[in-house]
Design a protein around this motif. Structure first.
Motif, PDB file in Angstrom:
ATOM      1  N   GLN A  74       0.968  -1.908  -0.083  1.00 12.58           N
ATOM      2  CA  GLN A  74       0.275   0.165   0.273  1.00 12.58           C
ATOM      3  C   GLN A  74       0.450   1.184   0.379  1.00 12.58           C
ATOM      4  N   VAL A  75       0.779   1.829  -1.065  1.00 11.00           N
ATOM      5  CA  VAL A  75       2.024   3.080  -1.189  1.00 11.00           C
ATOM      6  C   VAL A  75       0.873   4.340  -0.561  1.00 11.00           C
ATOM      7  N   GLN A  76       2.329   4.956   0.766  1.00  3.84           N
ATOM      8  CA  GLN A  76       1.140   5.926   1.633  1.00  3.84           C
ATOM      9  C   GLN A  76       2.297   7.216   1.388  1.00  3.84           C
ATOM     10  N   LEU A  77       1.721   8.420   1.447  1.00  7.10           N
ATOM     11  CA  LEU A  77       2.533  10.305   1.165  1.00  7.10           C
ATOM     12  C   LEU A  77       2.056  10.895   1.810  1.00  7.10           C
ATOM     13  N   VAL A  78       2.441  11.452   2.956  1.00  9.86           N
ATOM     14  CA  VAL A  78       2.306  12.055   4.019  1.00  9.86           C
ATOM     15  C   VAL A  78       2.924  12.942   3.583  1.00  9.86           C
ATOM     16  N   GLU A  79       2.071  14.555   3.781  1.00  7.62           N
ATOM     17  CA  GLU A  79       3.405  15.627   4.151  1.00  7.62           C
ATOM     18  C   GLU A  79       2.858  16.317   5.351  1.00  7.62           C
ATOM     19  N   SER A  80       3.507  16.840   5.321  1.00  7.67           N
ATOM     20  CA  SER A  80       3.487  17.844   7.099  1.00  7.67           C
ATOM     21  C   SER A  80       4.768  19.095   6.463  1.00  7.67           C
ATOM     22  N   GLY A  81       4.669  20.032   8.026  1.00  7.69           N
ATOM     23  CA  GLY A  81       5.700  21.416   7.780  1.00  7.69           C
ATOM     24  C   GLY A  81       4.619  22.267   7.559  1.00  7.69           C
ATOM     25  N   GLY A  82       3.797  22.557   6.637  1.00  8.18           N
ATOM     26  CA  GLY A  82       3.370  24.101   5.898  1.00  8.18           C
ATOM     27  C   GLY A  82       2.726  24.360   8.243  1.00  8.18           C
ATOM     28  N   GLY A  83       1.736  25.800   7.539  1.00  7.87           N
ATOM     29  CA  GLY A  83       1.683  26.719   8.458  1.00  7.87           C
ATOM     30  C   GLY A  83       1.066  28.096   7.804  1.00  7.87           C
ATOM     31  N   LEU A  84       0.670  29.020   8.656  1.00  9.16           N
ATOM     32  CA  LEU A  84       1.339  30.413   8.172  1.00  9.16           C
ATOM     33  C   LEU A  84       2.239  30.923   8.989  1.00  9.16           C
ATOM     34  N   VAL A  85       3.233  31.830   7.386  1.00 13.80           N
ATOM     35  CA  VAL A  85       4.226  32.712   7.594  1.00 13.80           C
ATOM     36  C   VAL A  85       3.917  33.303   6.801  1.00 13.80           C
ATOM     37  N   GLN A  86       4.828  35.083   7.608  1.00 11.24           N
ATOM     38  CA  GLN A  86       5.368  35.789   7.427  1.00 11.24           C
ATOM     39  C   GLN A  86       5.682  36.141   5.691  1.00 11.24           C
ATOM     40  N   PRO A  87       5.392  36.998   4.788  1.00  7.61           N
ATOM     41  CA  PRO A  87       6.607  37.342   3.657  1.00  7.61           C
ATOM     42  C   PRO A  87       7.610  37.741   3.790  1.00  7.61           C
ATOM     43  N   GLY A  88       8.121  36.792   3.396  1.00  6.49           N
ATOM     44  CA  GLY A  88       9.923  36.612   3.515  1.00  6.49           C
ATOM     45  C   GLY A  88      10.805  35.776   4.408  1.00  6.49           C
ATOM     46  N   GLY A  89       9.186  34.866   4.371  1.00  4.64           N
ATOM     47  CA  GLY A  89       9.648  33.599   5.641  1.00  4.64           C
ATOM     48  C   GLY A  89       9.927  32.205   4.962  1.00  4.64           C
ATOM     49  N   SER A  90      10.389  31.342   5.740  1.00  2.00           N
ATOM     50  CA  SER A  90      10.670  30.585   5.926  1.00  2.00           C
ATOM     51  C   SER A  90       9.869  29.044   5.455  1.00  2.00           C
ATOM     52  N   LEU A  91       9.270  28.066   5.752  1.00  2.00           N
ATOM     53  CA  LEU A  91       9.250  26.434   5.649  1.00  2.00           C
ATOM     54  C   LEU A  91       9.955  25.385   5.480  1.00  2.00           C
ATOM     55  N   ALA A 143       7.064  12.454   3.834  1.00  2.48           N
ATOM     56  CA  ALA A 143       7.423  11.264   4.054  1.00  2.48           C
ATOM     57  C   ALA A 143       6.423   9.875   3.272  1.00  2.48           C
ATOM     58  N   THR A 144       6.607   8.786   2.889  1.00  2.00           N
ATOM     59  CA  THR A 144       6.109   7.752   1.882  1.00  2.00           C
ATOM     60  C   THR A 144       6.968   6.408   2.525  1.00  2.00           C
ATOM     61  N   SER A 145       6.332   5.201   2.179  1.00  2.00           N
ATOM     62  CA  SER A 145       5.600   4.096   2.086  1.00  2.00           C
ATOM     63  C   SER A 145       5.019   2.749   0.822  1.00  2.00           C
ATOM     64  N   TYR A 169       1.536  19.842  -2.314  1.00  2.84           N
ATOM     65  CA  TYR A 169       1.332  17.750  -2.282  1.00  2.84           C
ATOM     66  C   TYR A 169       2.386  17.516  -2.756  1.00  2.84           C
ATOM     67  N   CYS A 170       2.862  16.333  -2.360  1.00  2.93           N
ATOM     68  CA  CYS A 170       4.252  14.914  -2.670  1.00  2.93           C
ATOM     69  C   CYS A 170       3.099  14.323  -3.858  1.00  2.93           C
ATOM     70  N   LYS A 171       4.308  14.035  -4.680  1.00  6.71           N
ATOM     71  CA  LYS A 171       3.360  12.891  -6.121  1.00  6.71           C
ATOM     72  C   LYS A 171       4.565  11.817  -6.703  1.00  6.71           C
ATOM     73  N   VAL A 172       4.350  10.817  -6.316  1.00  5.73           N
ATOM     74  CA  VAL A 172       4.782   9.789  -6.693  1.00  5.73           C
ATOM     75  C   VAL A 172       3.951   8.545  -8.319  1.00  5.73           C
ATOM     76  N   SER A 173       4.409   8.339  -8.931  1.00  2.00           N
ATOM     77  CA  SER A 173       4.068   7.911 -10.029  1.00  2.00           C
ATOM     78  C   SER A 173       4.710   6.215 -10.201  1.00  2.00           C
ATOM     79  N   ARG A 174       3.440   5.477 -10.039  1.00  2.00           N
ATOM     80  CA  ARG A 174       3.517   4.119 -11.081  1.00  2.00           C
ATOM     81  C   ARG A 174       3.258   3.554 -12.262  1.00  2.00           C
ATOM     82  N   PRO A 175       4.510   2.492 -12.750  1.00  2.00           N
ATOM     83  CA  PRO A 175       3.255   2.273 -14.374  1.00  2.00           C
ATOM     84  C   PRO A 175       1.840   2.834 -14.268  1.00  2.00           C
ATOM     85  N   GLY A 176       1.104   3.792 -14.713  1.00  2.00           N
ATOM     86  CA  GLY A 176      -0.408   3.684 -15.326  1.00  2.00           C
ATOM     87  C   GLY A 176      -0.988   4.354 -13.211  1.00  2.00           C
ATOM     88  N   ARG A 177      -0.409   4.911 -12.646  1.00  2.00           N
ATOM     89  CA  ARG A 177      -1.025   5.114 -11.872  1.00  2.00           C
ATOM     90  C   ARG A 177      -0.885   6.433 -10.929  1.00  2.00           C
TER      91      ARG A 177
END
Length: 115
Positions: free
Chosen positions: A1-18, A23-25, A94-102
């Motif tokens: 079973q393919v899983q992709l889990v994003e993290s690290g987003g949030g609210l930041v001021q202009p000029g800031g960093s994130l 993480a995939t499995s 979003y993060c994305k990974v591809s396999r043939p046909g999906r």
């Protein structure tokens, strides 16, 4: 079973960093091209950055010089370092990974750039 889990987003001021993480499995991570996309309200999903198995990278013109994609094959994780953020970077990422046909997508992480 393919899983992709994003993290690290949030609210930041202009000029800031994130730093976003995806993480995939369920895949042979080191053999895959990994990509980050984003979708702002009312707009189509767009490619932000991609990284190949041999660490070749590609970026949307709008983020070149500000964003850096990287990967850690030991952790099966892809990252997106975002610097000098602008209000127009506000979107669900979003993060994305591809396999043939999906394609496989994560659930997304919200990034909001606002003062």
């Amino acid at each position: 079973q393919v899983q992709l889990v994003e993290s690290g987003g949030g609210l930041v001021q202009p000029g800031g960093s994130l730093r976003l993480s995806c993480a995939t499995s369920g895949i042979i991570f080191s053999s895959k091209v990994m990509a980050w996309y984003r979708q702002a309200p009312g707009r189509q999903r767009e490619l932000v950055a991609a990284i190949t198995q041999i660490l070749t990278t590609d970026y949307a013109d709008s983020v070149k010089g500000r964003f850096t994609i990287s990967r850690d094959n030991a952790k099966n994780t892809v990252y997106l370092q975002m610097n000098n953020l602008k209000p127009e970077d506000t979107a669900v990422y979003y993060c994305k990974v591809s396999r043939p046909g999906r394609e496989y997508w994560g659930q997304g992480t919200q990034v909001t750039v606002s003062s």
